[in-house]
Scaffold this motif. Sequence first.
Motif, mmCIF file in Angstrom:
data_model
loop_
_atom_site.group_PDB
_atom_site.id
_atom_site.type_symbol
_atom_site.label_atom_id
_atom_site.label_comp_id
_atom_site.label_asym_id
_atom_site.label_seq_id
_atom_site.Cartn_x
_atom_site.Cartn_y
_atom_site.Cartn_z
ATOM 1 N N LEU A 1 27.729 65.654 54.838
ATOM 2 C CA LEU A 1 26.901 64.806 55.180
ATOM 3 C C LEU A 1 27.276 63.278 55.523
ATOM 4 N N GLY A 2 27.606 62.760 54.149
ATOM 5 C CA GLY A 2 28.436 61.328 54.256
ATOM 6 C C GLY A 2 29.771 61.304 55.085
ATOM 7 N N LEU A 3 30.112 62.251 55.657
ATOM 8 C CA LEU A 3 31.317 62.058 56.087
ATOM 9 C C LEU A 3 31.022 62.369 57.873
ATOM 10 N N ILE A 4 30.117 62.838 58.457
ATOM 11 C CA ILE A 4 30.034 63.307 59.767
ATOM 12 C C ILE A 4 29.008 62.325 60.379
ATOM 13 N N ILE A 5 27.724 62.132 59.566
ATOM 14 C CA ILE A 5 27.023 61.157 60.125
ATOM 15 C C ILE A 5 27.280 59.928 60.747
ATOM 16 N N PRO A 6 28.089 58.933 59.328
ATOM 17 C CA PRO A 6 28.679 57.414 59.931
ATOM 18 C C PRO A 6 29.715 57.793 61.212
ATOM 19 N N ASN A 7 30.430 58.906 61.255
ATOM 20 C CA ASN A 7 31.496 59.184 62.419
ATOM 21 C C ASN A 7 30.676 59.195 63.612
ATOM 22 N N ILE A 8 29.634 60.097 63.764
ATOM 23 C CA ILE A 8 28.621 60.432 64.767
ATOM 24 C C ILE A 8 28.359 58.985 65.456
ATOM 25 N N VAL A 9 27.662 57.896 64.426
ATOM 26 C CA VAL A 9 26.983 56.882 64.845
ATOM 27 C C VAL A 9 28.143 55.742 65.250
ATOM 28 N N SER A 10 29.118 55.718 64.787
ATOM 29 C CA SER A 10 30.252 54.760 65.038
ATOM 30 C C SER A 10 30.873 55.186 66.467
ATOM 31 N N ILE A 11 30.661 56.319 67.028
ATOM 32 C CA ILE A 11 31.046 56.639 68.285
ATOM 33 C C ILE A 11 30.275 55.996 69.416
ATOM 34 N N TYR A 12 28.900 55.816 69.175
ATOM 35 C CA TYR A 12 28.246 55.176 70.122
ATOM 36 C C TYR A 12 27.643 53.921 69.601
ATOM 37 N N GLN A 13 27.696 53.356 68.354
ATOM 38 C CA GLN A 13 27.222 52.349 67.864
ATOM 39 C C GLN A 13 28.269 51.022 67.534
ATOM 40 N N GLY A 14 29.671 51.479 67.304
ATOM 41 C CA GLY A 14 30.402 50.770 66.651
ATOM 42 C C GLY A 14 30.451 50.728 65.178
ATOM 43 N N ASP A 15 31.451 49.846 64.584
ATOM 44 C CA ASP A 15 31.936 49.887 63.304
ATOM 45 C C ASP A 15 31.417 48.803 62.444
ATOM 46 N N HIS A 16 30.470 48.079 63.213
ATOM 47 C CA HIS A 16 29.521 46.826 62.369
ATOM 48 C C HIS A 16 28.596 47.503 61.644
ATOM 49 N N LEU A 17 28.858 47.420 60.123
ATOM 50 C CA LEU A 17 28.066 48.046 59.209
ATOM 51 C C LEU A 17 26.613 47.759 59.246
ATOM 52 N N LYS A 18 26.343 46.675 59.625
ATOM 53 C CA LYS A 18 24.632 46.250 59.264
ATOM 54 C C LYS A 18 23.881 46.855 60.767
ATOM 55 N N ASN A 19 24.719 46.666 61.888
ATOM 56 C CA ASN A 19 24.194 47.482 63.074
ATOM 57 C C ASN A 19 24.082 48.936 63.035
ATOM 58 N N SER A 20 24.794 49.503 62.305
ATOM 59 C CA SER A 20 24.989 51.195 62.206
ATOM 60 C C SER A 20 23.978 51.482 61.110
ATOM 61 N N LEU A 21 23.627 50.565 60.117
ATOM 62 C CA LEU A 21 22.892 51.249 58.939
ATOM 63 C C LEU A 21 21.664 52.077 59.417
ATOM 64 N N GLN A 22 20.800 51.238 60.025
ATOM 65 C CA GLN A 22 19.538 52.025 60.671
ATOM 66 C C GLN A 22 19.906 53.412 61.454
ATOM 67 N N HIS A 23 20.851 53.231 62.107
ATOM 68 C CA HIS A 23 21.139 54.328 63.129
ATOM 69 C C HIS A 23 21.571 55.350 62.256
ATOM 70 N N THR A 24 22.633 55.226 61.137
ATOM 71 C CA THR A 24 22.895 56.242 60.209
ATOM 72 C C THR A 24 22.100 56.656 59.258
ATOM 73 N N ALA A 25 20.957 55.929 58.822
ATOM 74 C CA ALA A 25 20.066 56.446 57.973
ATOM 75 C C ALA A 25 19.116 57.494 58.731
ATOM 76 N N VAL A 26 18.615 57.191 59.863
ATOM 77 C CA VAL A 26 17.699 57.924 60.627
ATOM 78 C C VAL A 26 18.365 59.420 61.184
ATOM 79 N N LEU A 27 19.630 59.047 61.735
ATOM 80 C CA LEU A 27 20.262 60.329 61.965
ATOM 81 C C LEU A 27 20.659 61.208 60.788
ATOM 82 N N GLY A 28 20.759 60.759 59.577
ATOM 83 C CA GLY A 28 21.304 61.489 58.454
ATOM 84 C C GLY A 28 19.923 62.344 58.337
#
Length: 317
Positions: A244-271
Motif C-alpha cells: 500500500l505505502g509503495l504503490i499509491i505514492p508511485n501512482i500519484v507521482s505519475i500524474y501529480q509530480g514529486d512535490h510532497l505537499k501537492n501530492s499528500l491529499q491525492h495520496t491520502a484519498v487514493l490510498g
Amino acid sequence: MKLRYLVSLLIILSFVSLFVGVSNVSPLDIFQLTEDQKEILFISRFPRLMSILIAGMSMSIVGLIMQQLSRNKFVSPTTAGTMDSARLGVLVALLLFPAAGMLEKMAIAFIFALLGTFIFMKILDKIKFKDAIFIPLVGLMFGNIVGSLTTFFAYKYDLIQSIGSWLHGDFSMIIKGRYELLYISIPAVILAYLFANRFTIAGMGEDFATNLGLNYKHVVNIGLIIVALVSAVVLLTVGTLPFLGLIIPNIVSIYQGDHLKNSLQHTAVLGAVFVLVCDIFGRIIIFPYEVSIGLTVGVIGSGIFLYLLLRRRAHGL
C-alpha cells in the motif's frame, strides 16, 4: 486526475461499503432501521469503514514520506523493515508484559519500529551503489532478518499463533471499541502535512537542504517518527497492508509530480479508495465468506507494483 473526482469516488464507495455484508441492511431501510440493523451499522459497519479510511490514508502518506526521505520510489514501511520491527516489538510486549493493554503494546511496537527504521536509514547512508531496485532489496533482507528473529522467539515461547494474527491485514474483526487506536494516526498525518515542504527539501539531499538553512537531521527524525508511529498503530489495529505505502505514492507521482505537499491529499484519498475497493471486493468475491484485506491488497498491489517496475525500466529510470 482531479482531486474532486477521487473524493466523489471515495464518498460513493464509502456508502456502498456500509451496505455490503452478510447481514441484510439496505439503503432503503436507512430511515426505518430495526434495533439489529442499527447495531450492525454503528457497532460493525461504521467502525470498519472508519478504520479502512484511516489505515488507507495514513499508510499511503507514510509510504510517500519514506520515499521522499530515502530518495527511492520503491521504499515503504513494508520494504524497509519498519513493519517487521514493529512485529518484533509486539512479540517483546507479549513476552515481557503479557498483561499490557493495546496502548502499551503500541508504545513498545512504536519504539521497535522507530529503531528498525533508523537502522535501515543508517544502512542506506553506508551504501554507495544506490540503485532503485537494490535499496528496497536491502530493506527486504533486513526485514526478513528481523522477521526471522520474531518467528524464532515466537516459536520458542509458543506465540506463533498470536504473532501470526499481525501478519495479515483483516478488517473483519473491527468493531466499536477495537479500532479507536487508529485515531492516533490523524495527528501524525496532520504533522506530515505541516512538514511537507521540509520533507520535500530534505529529499533533495543533506548538502542541498543544509545550504537552504534546513536542519536536515531534525526533519528526517520527525519524518521517521511519523512513519514508525503510524506503522505501529495500523499493525496493532488492522495488521499488515502489503504494497500500500509503495504503490499509491508511485501512482500519484505519475500524474501529480514529486512535490510532497501537492501530492499528500491525492495520496491520502487514493490510498483510502484503493483499500475500500480491495475490501469490498474481498467481501463479495466468495460471498457470504470473506477474503482478508491483506490477501486482496497483496495480490492486486503486487500486480500494480510489477507494472510500475516494468514502466520504470521502460523509461530507463
